[in-house]
Design an enzyme around this catalytic site. Sequence first.
Site, short mmCIF file in Angstrom:
data_model
loop_
_atom_site.label_atom_id
_atom_site.label_comp_id
_atom_site.label_asym_id
_atom_site.label_seq_id
_atom_site.Cartn_x
_atom_site.Cartn_y
_atom_site.Cartn_z
N ARG A 18 16.19 -7.05 51.47
CA ARG A 18 17.53 -6.70 51.92
C ARG A 18 17.45 -5.89 53.21
NH1 ARG A 18 22.93 -7.13 52.73
NH2 ARG A 18 24.10 -5.24 52.17
N SER B 117 18.90 12.10 13.63
CA SER B 117 17.71 12.94 13.79
C SER B 117 17.62 13.99 12.69
CB SER B 117 17.75 13.62 15.16
OG SER B 117 17.74 12.67 16.19
N GLU C 240 14.25 6.84 17.73
CA GLU C 240 12.88 7.29 17.48
C GLU C 240 12.78 8.81 17.58
OE1 GLU C 240 9.33 5.38 16.19
OE2 GLU C 240 11.27 4.60 16.70
N HIS D 164 14.36 2.69 55.25
CA HIS D 164 15.27 3.83 55.37
C HIS D 164 14.75 4.96 54.47
CE1 HIS D 164 18.01 1.53 57.77
NE2 HIS D 164 18.26 0.66 56.80
#
Length: 413
Positions: free
Chosen positions: A318, A181, A413, A328
């Site tokens: 599941r 950077s 980036e 849940h």
Amino acid sequence: CIISLCTGGNLVESPLPIAMAASKMMLRSLLQRSSAVRSFSSATPAFNGGFSFGMSDDQKALDELSKTFAKQEIIPKAREYDRSGDFPWDIVKKAHKLGLMNCHIPAEYGGMGLSSVDACIVAENLAYGCSGISTAVGGPALAESPLVVGASHEQKKKYLGRMTEEPLIAAYCVTEPGCGSDVAGVKTWAEKKGNEWVINGSKMWITGGGHANWFFVLARTSKEARTGEAFTGFIVDGNSPGITLGRKEQNMGQRASDTRGVTFTDVVVPDANRIGAVGDGFKLAMKAFDITRPEVAAGAVGVAQRAVDEATKYSLERKTFGRPIAQHQAVAFMLADMVTGTEAARWLTLRSAWEMDQGRRPTYYASMAKGFAADHAMKTTVDAVQIFGGNGYNQEYPVEKLMRDCKIFQIYE
């Protein structure tokens, strides 16, 4: 299912879009019917001159095309390429044929001339399929961007033009072993000798470096000038004497993307391959990020959306304690946060792209979009693994790969 970019609708399974868009000419003809500068507002009378969150008809077609390509061509092969680490040339060639590569190259040079919003639609959908493969397909855009903003007509015709004629890779050479950077720390040196430049230095983490037809190289050309005037950008042909390619790096994720070091030893480059004026390189490199950061953010959104979809599907199948785990509260809250953040990241990303399409520098929004989308996507993939439980830690299930692939969005980036 693949969730529609803006409407949340499911994609209908159909090979028809690919059959209808078997050539770039058909896609270009479709897109050129809209205005040169597109927004992500729909062309409905109620919103003429106003603000809307819908897609134009052309963008819906592009969205469906890229979604179908990801579903039919990328997803079935993603695991194979993740395991082998091979470069996905077969997919790259098909993407090129359909016009899903080199989105920003103007039509004048054979490209699609897509808007930034259009490019983000493609980037999100391809990354949904596999962000490693999408990086292989979209990576050349970073090398092309300095040329788009600063090269001469002759340079664009020669180097951008060839990218549209056949499936080629170009690579962006800025990062070095000692600086990432910190672009001001670049040490690669270019010395003027007559009408040529001699480049010496080493670059690192170069995406597509092992397959590049040409490189954009940022090199220091002054030892005294301040950072903004100390560097110059060059186009370096991939077959130039003195270029040494390092080994392909074995990375944690995005393994289908070729990443390696590139060393330049007394590489001679004609002055005709200098981009812009001497000392303009730093500005070119930063302007390139304005073009590509919205697309990188869109890629992160694509990974996040895939994680949401996989986790949602699994949580409905599941069961524990006699009910699907989605019922849940702990899991339901996780899913709600995953969806909310993904939507927020998507619209921040599209805002940054829209700024570019309005002719304004998107640096402010593009930086926020890339940072936020990357962080949220990482959190979402981790949460997806958690929802899958022990299965999420296993390679027979999709989410561990999403988590590995996603980490790099917080780094590059």
